[in-house]
Design an enzyme around this catalytic site. Structure first.
Site, mmCIF file in Angstrom:
data_model
loop_
_atom_site.group_PDB
_atom_site.id
_atom_site.type_symbol
_atom_site.label_atom_id
_atom_site.label_comp_id
_atom_site.label_asym_id
_atom_site.label_seq_id
_atom_site.Cartn_x
_atom_site.Cartn_y
_atom_site.Cartn_z
ATOM 1 N N LYS A 41 9.450 -2.570 -10.721
ATOM 2 C CA LYS A 41 10.060 -3.817 -11.189
ATOM 3 C C LYS A 41 9.637 -4.986 -10.301
ATOM 4 O O LYS A 41 9.218 -6.049 -10.781
ATOM 5 C CB LYS A 41 11.582 -3.669 -11.203
ATOM 6 C CG LYS A 41 12.325 -4.762 -11.966
ATOM 7 C CD LYS A 41 12.504 -6.046 -11.175
ATOM 8 C CE LYS A 41 13.193 -7.117 -12.002
ATOM 9 N NZ LYS A 41 13.238 -8.432 -11.318
ATOM 10 N N ILE B 9 13.680 -13.325 -11.307
ATOM 11 C CA ILE B 9 15.091 -13.666 -11.101
ATOM 12 C C ILE B 9 16.008 -12.643 -11.779
ATOM 13 O O ILE B 9 16.921 -12.106 -11.156
ATOM 14 C CB ILE B 9 15.386 -15.076 -11.648
ATOM 15 C CG1 ILE B 9 14.498 -16.117 -10.955
ATOM 16 C CG2 ILE B 9 16.861 -15.419 -11.488
ATOM 17 C CD1 ILE B 9 14.585 -17.501 -11.555
ATOM 18 N N PHE B 10 15.778 -12.380 -13.059
ATOM 19 C CA PHE B 10 16.654 -11.485 -13.822
ATOM 20 C C PHE B 10 16.489 -10.022 -13.385
ATOM 21 O O PHE B 10 15.449 -9.623 -12.877
ATOM 22 C CB PHE B 10 16.341 -11.593 -15.314
ATOM 23 C CG PHE B 10 17.026 -12.748 -15.995
ATOM 24 C CD1 PHE B 10 17.784 -13.650 -15.282
ATOM 25 C CD2 PHE B 10 16.906 -12.936 -17.366
ATOM 26 C CE1 PHE B 10 18.411 -14.720 -15.899
ATOM 27 C CE2 PHE B 10 17.525 -13.993 -18.001
ATOM 28 C CZ PHE B 10 18.276 -14.883 -17.275
ATOM 29 N N GLU B 11 17.549 -9.235 -13.660
ATOM 30 C CA GLU B 11 17.552 -7.793 -13.400
ATOM 31 C C GLU B 11 17.199 -7.466 -11.955
ATOM 32 O O GLU B 11 16.521 -6.487 -11.663
ATOM 33 C CB GLU B 11 16.591 -7.070 -14.362
ATOM 34 C CG GLU B 11 16.917 -7.250 -15.833
ATOM 35 C CD GLU B 11 18.285 -6.711 -16.201
ATOM 36 O OE1 GLU B 11 18.754 -5.779 -15.508
ATOM 37 O OE2 GLU B 11 18.890 -7.217 -17.164
ATOM 38 N N GLY B 12 17.670 -8.301 -11.042
ATOM 39 C CA GLY B 12 17.384 -8.114 -9.628
ATOM 40 C C GLY B 12 16.312 -9.075 -9.174
ATOM 41 O O GLY B 12 15.127 -8.870 -9.455
#
Length: 329
Positions: free
Chosen positions: A57, A108-111
């Site tokens: 990720k 930024i999103f999902e960590g």
């Protein structure tokens, strides 16, 4: 890159643009390889893949953004233009500006990248904390620290020598990765530098002890090195898998080779920055920024609210903390 012409030849033939294209192609293969290997580990349901998934990720968000940003640069003004606008002018509607907007949120999103660095760093040093955590905990008693020290001594007496003279330091052949393009040196590089990364982490824990968690710049670089090493190994594995399937094997080896060579340069730079950096100076500078010492730098900057340019109030005061902002006019 084939159609736009500058100085008498397609822009893709100019070295500056060619390097961007090579980075895009090689990194795309590396990202796909990391995703593929992580997914296979997940499907196998035999492994704890928290670190691998988090690395995929993090690395995908960061390198994917760089790839898209370079794509924008190669496309030039057409990259900044919307697909609808390009289509209306009779050109191929490549939605690069949309891709850039869509890709940016992944950091930024999902960590967020910052949270992912801390999460992965915590997982990576968990084995050390389970052994020597009480030793570096300032709230533990001397008796607890003595007991932790004894346990740590037994653990590290076996662990540290393996990082210096263990099997991974021997020149493994990786003969299955030797074909028209030889990927075996990259895997040996991963093996050696994974051990170097462990040694660096151990040294940092010994040096900073309980303050280790505050060294977020250092921890971020540790994680980034681990991500590069994981991506390199994944690229080699995926190239060999495709070759074994008779599916673009030669091209996959070429892509993996370039990707690993680019990643090795990034790894060396990150290792150099572990101990040679401006982290301490940066922290001092930030204190000044947050206390208002440098508000004069904002003079002439347009306020995005549309109310007009904003400047720091230059009226002398007893403290920089009393500086305020006011709109011109």
């Amino acid at each position: 890159s084939k159609e736009r012409v500058q100085w008498g030849q397609p822009v893709g033939k100019h070295d500056a643009v060619a390097q961007k294209i090579a980075f895009i192609a090689a990194t795309s293969f590396g990202l796909e390889a990391m995703l593929d290997v992580s997914s296979r580990l997940a499907d196998d349901k035999k492994h704890d893949i928290r670190i691998e998934a988090a690395l995929a990720k993090l690395y995908g968000s960061e390198l994917g953004w760089q790839v898209t940003d370079e794509l924008m640069q190669v496309r030039g003004g057409r990259g900044y233009e919307t697909a609808e606008s390009l289509k209306a002018r009779g050109e191929k509607p490549v939605p690069v500006e949309q891709a850039l907007r869509d890709m940016r949120i992944n950091r930024i999103f999902e960590g967020s990248t910052e949270i992912m660095h801390l999460l992965i760093a915590r997982e990576a040093v968990d084995a050390h904390l389970s052994v020597a955590g009480d030793l570096i905990d300032p709230e533990k008693s001397l008796q607890d620290k003595a007991k932790a020290g004894a346990n740590a001594g037994v653990f590290y007496a076996k662990w540290l020598p393996r990082l210096v003279a263990g099997p991974g330091q021997l020149p493994a052949s990786y003969s299955e990765f030797k074909h028209e393009v030889d990927l075996s040196p990259h895997l040996r590089h991963v093996e050696r530098h994974a051990r170097k990364l462990a040694r660096s982490t151990f040294y940092a824990m010994s040096r900073w002890q309980g303050k280790m968690e505050t060294k977020q710049g250092f921890l971020g670089r540790i994680v980034d090195i681990g991500a590069e090493l994981f991506a390199m190994s994944a690229a080699c594995v995926r190239a060999e898998l495709l070759r074994g399937q008779g599916n673009h094997g030669r091209e996959a080896y070429q892509l993996a080779d370039v990707f690993c060579r680019q990643a090795r340069i990034r790894v060396e730079e990150l290792f150099n920055r572990l101990w040679t950096n401006t982290d301490d100076l940066d922290r001092k500078l930030v204190k000044g920024v947050m206390s208002g010492t440098y508000t004069w730098l904002e003079e002439g900057i347009v306020d995005p609210s549309g109310e007009g340019p904003w400047i720091a109030d230059a009226t002398p005061g007893p403290s920089e903390k009393e500086n305020v902002h006011r709109p011109i006019g």
